[in-house]
Design an enzyme around this catalytic site. Structure first.
Site, short mmCIF file in Angstrom:
data_model
loop_
_atom_site.label_atom_id
_atom_site.label_comp_id
_atom_site.label_asym_id
_atom_site.label_seq_id
_atom_site.Cartn_x
_atom_site.Cartn_y
_atom_site.Cartn_z
CD GLU A 1 -3.24 -0.66 0.85
OE1 GLU A 1 -3.42 0.56 0.65
OE2 GLU A 1 -4.09 -1.53 0.66
ZN LIG Z 1 -6.54 -1.48 -3.15
#
Ligand SMILES: [Zn+2]
Ligand SMILES: *[C@@H]1O[C@H](CO)[C@@H](O)[C@H](O)[C@H]1NC(C)=O
Ligand SMILES: *[C@@H]1O[C@H](CO)[C@@H](O)[C@H](O)[C@H]1NC(C)=O
Ligand SMILES: *[C@@H]1O[C@H](CO)[C@@H](O)[C@H](O)[C@H]1NC(C)=O
Ligand SMILES: *[C@@H]1O[C@H](CO)[C@@H](O)[C@H](O)[C@H]1NC(C)=O
Ligand SMILES: *[C@@H]1O[C@H](CO)[C@@H](O)[C@H](O)[C@H]1NC(C)=O
Ligand SMILES: *[C@@H]1O[C@H](CO)[C@@H](O)[C@H](O)[C@H]1NC(C)=O
Length: 456
Positions: free
Chosen positions: A415
């Site tokens: 992320e």
């Molecule tokens: Zn995602």
């Protein structure tokens, strides 16, 4: 290393009883749109009067001129044109440019999307392949981006990193990502493993998101859609993979309330069957193409985390039979911490040696990203965030459980970035954020390849 590991552990502990961390989902989605399908309800949970003004625009035309101009990464040279996000045509054009410039292989996956788009990939062969010929050890790492449409910049970061790496390899140079430097020797090491890149897993969703600025996450398949509910179009591709897709059976009650849904209007709608979607089929097809797949990284935004598997429950390295295929544990998975009173006692088996490699890799990726941009990144287990059935990152491990001949591959969800709190869609970065994200992602990819090479 030690500090980051400590931070990772702390965050993992905090995440166990914190609902504030929310990779890939908006606050509104966590509050309700995964379980409430009324469009009235959804209209009420927007982000006030915020707009997407000030977020990075989408590129117009094709800056790579149908593959004639090669992208210039942020870690190798002075990059040009990082003030707009690559549009769908440019993502393919950039990939074709890299293929042309570095004599790579371009391939198309067999399953067309609902809007008839073809998913493509590029193969970057191992520099050790010559001495390895025929061993099947050529393609060990799979890197993918663009599975969640609104997570803007993911395809750009992957393509620009590849451009950096190959430019540096060719010129005998090193790489610099903000506060992190890699030597020319490290570049050569990162190139020892062959890798495959899928820069745009969800072309229909990305095209729609670019055209509408609707913070769109899913693909565009309307098979389950209901009239007059625009949100009921599409399937969350990262809930369409086989691991625990049948979460009603596999998971303990109330462990996945907002992380996966049977409702078409949910942004985490899992689809009508595991691998019902051509995009997910294409990813699995690519994994199967790679006889020696050992490492998988799916690029997402915007939580600033490197997540290692499993994504369903805590891990353990003692009881091989306590695994996702064992029906004796159906209905018991996902309670974190275990709910002994209810009998929900479960931890997924993860071979200790592989687990060590996965955690060390995740920690060094997070460390490098932190050092690159000075923003916080940490490593933690995916399930510590929230148990999420049907994810791509668990599939490389799940397929090895189903068929040991395929070989174990460690799956990760990276992320990048942080929420753009000023924007209506928090996944749309500003230009400055985009460039910082690209620097951090470059360091993350580089570290991932170095770590994979070390452990392979
Ligand atoms: Zn995602
Ligand atoms: C947005 O809403 C906030 C709080 O309701 C208000 O103070 C602000 O003036 C509004 N901004 C615009 C541009 O309407
Ligand atoms: C950058 O983009 C602008 C506008 O699209 C274009 O005119 C220019 O040629 C591009 N520069 C490079 C180096 O690609
Ligand atoms: C996709 O292609 C098929 C076959 O050519 C066609 O029937 C269909 O209408 C196309 N779908 C879309 C959404 O364009
Ligand atoms: C690996 O590379 C060698 C040499 O480039 C090639 O002959 C061989 O077919 C490749 N193997 C696989 C499994 O792709
Ligand atoms: C959908 O909306 C249109 C226009 O507002 C309306 O005429 C139609 O009855 C609606 N259909 C359904 C199934 O609600
Ligand atoms: C699950 O949650 C529902 C609603 O919150 C509750 O009624 C039910 O008892 C819970 N079930 C279990 C097994 O905890």
């Amino acid at each position: 290393m030690k500090t980051a590991a400590a931070i990772a552990l702390l965050c993992q502990l905090l995440a166990l009883d914190s609902t504030s961390v929310s990779a890939c989902l908006t606050e509104a989605e966590i509050r309700g749109d995964a379980i409430h399908s009324s469009s009235l309800y959804r209209r009420q949970i927007g982000r006030g009067n915020k707009t997407d003004e000030g977020t990075i625009p989408i590129g117009v035309g094709d800056r790579f001129r149908d593959g004639a101009m090669t992208p210039i990464g942020i870690g190798s040279q002075v990059p040009a044109n990082l003030t707009t996000v690559y549009n769908v045509a440019e993502i393919e054009s950039a990939a074709r440019a890299l293929v042309r410039e570095y004599n790579l292989e371009f391939f198309e996956a067999p399953f067309k999307t609902y809007e008839n788009a073809t998913m493509f990939g590029i193969k970057v062969p191992s520099t050790a392949a010559a001495s390895n010929a025929g061993s099947g050890a050529n393609f060990t790492v799979l890197l993918e981006a663009g599975i969640h449409a609104r997570e803007r910049g993911g395809p750009d970061h992957l393509l620009n990193f590849i451009s950096d790496l190959l430019w540096a390899e060719t010129h005998g140079a090193g790489l610099i990502y903000g506060g992190v430097e890699y030597t020319a020797a490290e570049v050569q090491t990162a190139r020892t493993l062959g890798f495959v890149a899928l820069p745009l897993v969800n072309p229909d969703g990305v095209a729609h998101d670019h055209a509408t600025n609707s913070c769109w996450r899913k693909n565009r398949n309307p098979a389950s859609a209901v009239p007059n509910d625009t949100l009921s179009v599409g399937i969350d591709l990262n809930r369409n993979f086989p691991p625990a897709w049948d979460y009603h059976t596999a998971m303990a009650p109330n462990t996945t309330e907002w992380t996966i849904s049977d409702e078409a209007s949910s942004s985490v709608f899992r689809g009508t069957a595991p691998l019902s979607e051509p995009e997910a089929q294409n990813v699995v097809w690519t994994m199967d193409l790679m006889q020696d797949l050992r490492w998988f990284l799916d690029l997402h935004s915007m939580a600033g985390m490197m997540l290692y598997g499993w994504g369903l429950d805590t891990n353990q390295g003692k009881d091989k039979s306590m695994n996702l295929l064992n029906e004796a544990y159906d209905g018991k998975r996902g309670a974190i911490p275990n709910n002994r009173a209810a009998g929900y006692v479960y931890s997924e088996y993860y071979d200790s040696e592989q687990y060590l490699a996965a955690t060390i890799t995740a920690t060094s990726v997070a460390d490098a990203m932190l050092a690159a941009g000075g923003r916080n990144y940490f490593a933690q287990q995916s399930a510590g965030l929230y148990p999420a059935p049907g994810s791509s990152a668990d599939h490389p491990m799940f397929r090895a459980l189903q068929d040991p001949a395929k070989g174990w591959a460690n799956g990760f969800t990276l992320e990048f970035g942080q929420a753009n709190e000023e924007a209506k869609c928090q996944f749309y970065p500003t230009v400055e954020m985009h460039q910082l994200n690209m620097m951090e992602a470059g360091a993350g990819f580089m570290e991932f390849l170095l770590s994979a090479a070390k452990f392979s």
